[in-house]
Design an enzyme around this catalytic site. Structure first.
Site, PDB file in Angstrom:
ATOM      1  N   TYR A 192       8.181  -7.657  12.732  1.00  0.00           N
ATOM      2  CA  TYR A 192       8.706  -6.756  13.753  1.00  0.00           C
ATOM      3  C   TYR A 192       8.844  -5.321  13.248  1.00  0.00           C
ATOM      4  CZ  TYR A 192       9.847 -10.958  16.428  1.00  0.00           C
ATOM      5  OH  TYR A 192       9.777 -12.148  17.114  1.00  0.00           O
ATOM      6  N   LYS A 233       5.773 -20.678   6.211  1.00  0.00           N
ATOM      7  CA  LYS A 233       4.429 -21.189   6.494  1.00  0.00           C
ATOM      8  C   LYS A 233       3.608 -20.942   5.238  1.00  0.00           C
ATOM      9  CE  LYS A 233       1.368 -22.871   9.388  1.00  0.00           C
ATOM     10  NZ  LYS A 233       1.384 -24.301   9.711  1.00  0.00           N
ATOM     11  N   ASP A 272       6.130 -25.040  11.670  1.00  0.00           N
ATOM     12  CA  ASP A 272       5.661 -25.879  12.781  1.00  0.00           C
ATOM     13  C   ASP A 272       6.385 -27.221  12.770  1.00  0.00           C
ATOM     14  OD1 ASP A 272       4.324 -26.087  10.378  1.00  0.00           O
ATOM     15  OD2 ASP A 272       2.356 -26.511  11.231  1.00  0.00           O
ATOM     16  N   ASP A 283      13.503 -15.822  15.156  1.00  0.00           N
ATOM     17  CA  ASP A 283      13.603 -15.446  16.564  1.00  0.00           C
ATOM     18  C   ASP A 283      13.232 -16.648  17.445  1.00  0.00           C
ATOM     19  OD1 ASP A 283      13.776 -14.035  18.882  1.00  0.00           O
ATOM     20  OD2 ASP A 283      12.029 -12.765  18.553  1.00  0.00           O
ATOM     21  N   ASP A 286      15.957 -19.501  19.505  1.00  0.00           N
ATOM     22  CA  ASP A 286      15.915 -19.702  20.958  1.00  0.00           C
ATOM     23  C   ASP A 286      15.722 -21.186  21.285  1.00  0.00           C
ATOM     24  OD1 ASP A 286      16.280 -17.035  21.422  1.00  0.00           O
ATOM     25  OD2 ASP A 286      14.698 -16.901  22.939  1.00  0.00           O
TER      26      ASP A 286
END
Ligand code: NAD
Length: 375
Positions: A149, A196, A228, A252, A256
Site C-alpha cells: 500500500y 507467502k 492462502d 487487510d 475482514d
C-alpha cells in the site's frame, strides 16, 4: 492520572458512536480517579467542507501531542467523486503515517451471546477449542505503514500495464513482530506468522526475520502459515489461532474475513500502535477506531451499533494507558448488556428469543449504566 485524548468524530455515524464512547470512557475513568481531556479535531469529509482538505495542517501535530487518538470514521457519498488525494480516507493514511502507528491490532472473538450471528457450524467452531466449547478468540496484528500500500506504483507510458511494489525492511518486519509477541505474551502465548514465502521474496524476508526473532521468545509457540492456507483455516477452525502477525495487504484481507465470523462489523474495535505495545506499559501512542466505516446509509437514524467504538475506547485504556482494570470494566459492561438481551438491529433477529431491539442511544445508555453500577 490525567490523560489527553485527541478526538476525531469524523463523518456519517462517526459522531453518533464516538459520543457514547467518550461518555463511557469518562465513567470508567471516574471509578479510579482518572481524568480524560479531549481535544476535538476535524479530519475527513467535515474537514474538506470547512478547509478544502481532508487532513488540515496541524491536525497530526496536535494529535501527536496527545496521549492517544480516538476516531469515529470518515468518508461518504458526498466526497466520493473527489480525486484520490483529496478524498476523506486520505486523512487515515496521513494520520497513521504521521503518528507512526505501524501495527494494527484487530481482535475478533465470538461472544457466546452472538453465537447465532456467526455463519460457521458448531463442529467448525469446536475444532481445536479447549473443552470443546464453540467459539474463537483471535487477534490479527497487521503491519500498517509499509508493504504494497505504500510501495512504488505506476503505469506504463501507454497505460496498458501497471505495477505495485511490496517492499519491507528488516526493521519494519521486526517491530511489528515484536508487537505481536508482546500481545501473545498477554494472551494464550501462540503466534502464527502468515506470509507467502513459497513465492514472494518479501515474504521470505518476513519468514527469515521471524525465525530469528522466535528464539528470543521461547515461552511463545511460534508457527508459520501461507496466507492462502490461513484464509482457509479461518473458516475451517478459527479456534486454532491466538495471535496472527502479517503484512499490510494480507492483514487487510484476513481481518475482514475474520470480522464476518463475529457476526457484525458494528462489534469490532481496533488499535493502531506506534511501539511494541504490551498492556501494562504507560502511554504508548495509539490510534483507536471501530473497524467499520461511516455507514452513510444509516447515519443520523439512531440505529448504528455503538459497541465497536465503545470497545475501541476500552482498547485505548489497555494498550495506550495500561489501565487494564478499567478496560475490562467496559468490556464486561458490554457483555452484561448483551446478556440482558439488548441488541441493535445489526446483531438482532437471528433466531434468538428474548431480544429487545434498541437504538444507538439506548444501547449506549445501557452500557453507561452497567459501567456506573459496577462494583
Ligand atoms: P461501512 O463499514 O461504513 O458500512 C458497511 C455496512 O455495514 C453498511 O450497510 C452499514 O450500514 C453497516 N454498518 C457499518 N457500521 C455499522 C454499525 N456501527 N452499526 C450497524 N451497521 C453498521 O462501509 P462502506 O459502506 O463500504 O463505506 C462507507 C464509507 O465509509 C465510505 O466512504 C468508506 O470509504 C468509508 N470508510 C471509512 C473507514 C474509516 O474511517 N476507518 C473504514 C471503512 C470505510
Amino acid at each position: 492520572m490525567n490523560y489527553s485524548i485527541a478526538l476525531i468524530p469524523g463523518d456519517g455515524i462517526g459522531p453518533e458512536v464516538t459520543g457514547p464512547a467518550v461518555e463511557i470512557l469518562d465513567a470508567a475513568g471516574d471509578k479510579a480517579g482518572h481524568v480524560f481531556h479531549y481535544v476535538e479535531l476535524e479530519a475527513g469529509g467535515r474537514a474538506i467542507d470547512s478547509t478544502g482538505v481532508p487532513l488540515p495542517e496541524g491536525v497530526v501535530e496536535t494529535a501527536a501531542r496527545c496521549d492517544a487518538l480516538l476516531l469515529g470514521a470518515v468518508g461518504g457519498p458526498k466526497w466520493e467523486k473527489l480525486p484520490g488525494d483529496l478524498r476523506p480516507e486520505r486523512a487515515l493514511l496521513g494520520l497513521r503515517k504521521g503518528l507512526g502507528v505501524f501495527a494494527n491490532l484487530r481482535p475478533a472473538a465470538l461472544l457466546p451471546q452472538l453465537r447465532s450471528a456467526c455463519p460457521l457450524k458448531d463442529e467448525v467452531l469446536t475444532a481445536a477449542r479447549p473443552g470443546g466449547e464453540p467459539g474463537f478468540d483471535l487477534l490479527i496484528v497487521r503491519e500498517l505503514t509499509g508493504g504494497l500500500y505504500f510501495g512504488e506504483r505506476g503505469r506504463s507510458a501507454d497505460g496498458s500495464s501497471a505495477f505495485d511494489t511490496e517492499t519491507y525492511s528488516r526493521m519494519e518486519i521486526e517491530r511489528v513482530l515484536r508487537t505481536g509477541y508482546a500481545s501473545a505474551a498477554k494472551r494464550r502465548k501462540k503466534l502464527c506468522v502468515v506470509d507467502k514465502s513459497n513465492v514472494l521474496e518479501s515474504s521470505r524476508l518476513w519468514r527469515e526475520v521471524a525465525e530469528e526473532l522466535a528464539k528470543e521468545y521461547p515461552s511463545i509457540e511460534t508457527s508459520y502459515m501461507y496466507v492462502d492456507n490461513c484464509a482457509m483455516q479461518l473458516v475451517r477452525g478459527p479456534g486454532q489461532f491466538d495471535v496472527i502477525v502479517t503484512s499490510n495487504l494480507f492483514g487487510d484481507i484476513l481481518s475482514d474475513e475474520a470480522s464476518v465470523l463475529t457476526g457484525s462489523i458494528g462489534m469490532l474495535p481496533s488499535a493502531s500502535l506506534g511501539s511494541a505495545g504490551a498492556a501494562g506499559e504507560k502511554s504508548i501512542m495509539g490510534m483507536y477506531e471501530p473497524v467499520h466505516g461511516s455507514a452513510p446509509d444509516i447515519a443520523g437514524k439512531d440505529i448504528a451499533n455503538p459497541l465497536a467504538a465503545i470497545l475501541s475506547g476500552a482498547m485505548m485504556l489497555r494498550y495506550s494507558f495500561g489501565l487494564e482494570k478499567e478496560a475490562a470494566l467496559i468490556e464486561s459492561a458490554v457483555s452484561r448488556v448483551l446478556d440482558s438481551g439488548l441488541r441493535t438491529g445489526d446483531i438482532a433477529g437471528r433466531g434468538n428469543t428474548g431480544e429487545t431491539i434498541v437504538g444507538t442511544r439506548a444501547m449506549a445508555d445501557a452500557v453507561l449504566k452497567a459501567v456506573e453500577d459496577a462494583p
